[in-house]
Design an enzyme around this catalytic site. Structure first.
Site, PDB file in Angstrom:
ATOM      1  N   SER A 161       0.913  -1.296  -0.036  1.00 19.61           N
ATOM      2  CA  SER A 161      -0.096   0.155  -0.028  1.00 19.61           C
ATOM      3  C   SER A 161       0.781   1.384  -0.013  1.00 19.61           C
ATOM      4  O   SER A 161       0.516   2.278  -0.593  1.00 19.61           O
ATOM      5  CB  SER A 161      -1.039   0.004   1.239  1.00 19.61           C
ATOM      6  OG  SER A 161      -1.939  -1.216   1.057  1.00 19.61           O
ATOM      7  N   HIS A 213      -6.856   3.410   7.702  1.00 15.60           N
ATOM      8  CA  HIS A 213      -6.444   3.668   6.396  1.00 15.60           C
ATOM      9  C   HIS A 213      -6.963   5.093   5.771  1.00 15.60           C
ATOM     10  O   HIS A 213      -5.922   5.863   5.286  1.00 15.60           O
ATOM     11  CB  HIS A 213      -6.893   2.579   5.322  1.00 15.60           C
ATOM     12  CG  HIS A 213      -6.149   1.291   5.395  1.00 15.60           C
ATOM     13  ND1 HIS A 213      -4.984   1.237   4.586  1.00 15.60           N
ATOM     14  CD2 HIS A 213      -6.090   0.099   5.984  1.00 15.60           C
ATOM     15  CE1 HIS A 213      -4.295  -0.027   4.785  1.00 15.60           C
ATOM     16  NE2 HIS A 213      -5.025  -0.495   5.619  1.00 15.60           N
TER      17      HIS A 213
END
Length: 167
Positions: free
Chosen positions: A14, A48
């Site tokens: 990510s 996130h």
């Protein structure tokens, strides 16, 4: 342009994808595919969300990503594993039906002219699943990863935070 990034859990996928997106755009799209399964998962998703600054446009779509109009954008799709889980669950663990739906949706999605960065997990590189559904999903994930990697212009494997170029 499709850039496929895979690797194990916590391999740096990510972060690497986000850096790649910000090199291409000042306002990339973060396309999240996860369903909220429980409160722990909700908290993880919120972390996130909080990690991305105002440069990012956040879109959440569990399955029907082809409905999104993202022409000329830089998009991070995070992630194939969670997206594929939705097809697998909705098809009651039927691998063939889930694969057919996911491939169809993916093929429609990539008809757009955009810079797409796709994150996926290499779950088959870990512990062998102890349940029938876990083994079925690992197969489904592996086959979908191969399908996406074949269509990608670029492929990167993340290992211990290091990007290894595959294609």
């Amino acid at each position: 342009m499709i850039h496929y990034i895979s690797g194990g859990q916590r391999s740096g996928k990510s972060d690497y994808a986000a850096r790649q997106a910000l090199e291409h755009s000042n306002n990339p799209v973060y396309l999240a595919t996860s369903r909220i399964w429980d409160e722990d998962h909700r908290a993880r998703i919120q972390l996130h969300r909080n990690s991305r600054d105002t440069r990012w446009e956040n879109i959440e779509e569990e399955k029907n990503i082809s409905r999104l109009q993202l022409e000329n954008r830089t998009v991070v799709l995070d992630c194939v594993t969670l997206w594929l889980t939705n097809f697998f669950m909705d098809n009651h663990y039927n691998v063939e039906a889930a694969m057919k739906e996911a491939r169809t949706e993916f093929d429609l999605f990539i008809q757009q002219d955009f810079h797409l960065i796709i994150i996926s997990n290499e779950i088959g590189m870990g512990v062998h699943a102890s349940t029938d559904s876990g083994r079925k999903f690992a197969d489904l994930q592996g086959w979908m990863n191969q399908y996406i990697a074949r269509k990608a212009d670029k492929a990167t494997l993340m290992v211990s935070g290091l990007p290894l170029t595959l294609k």
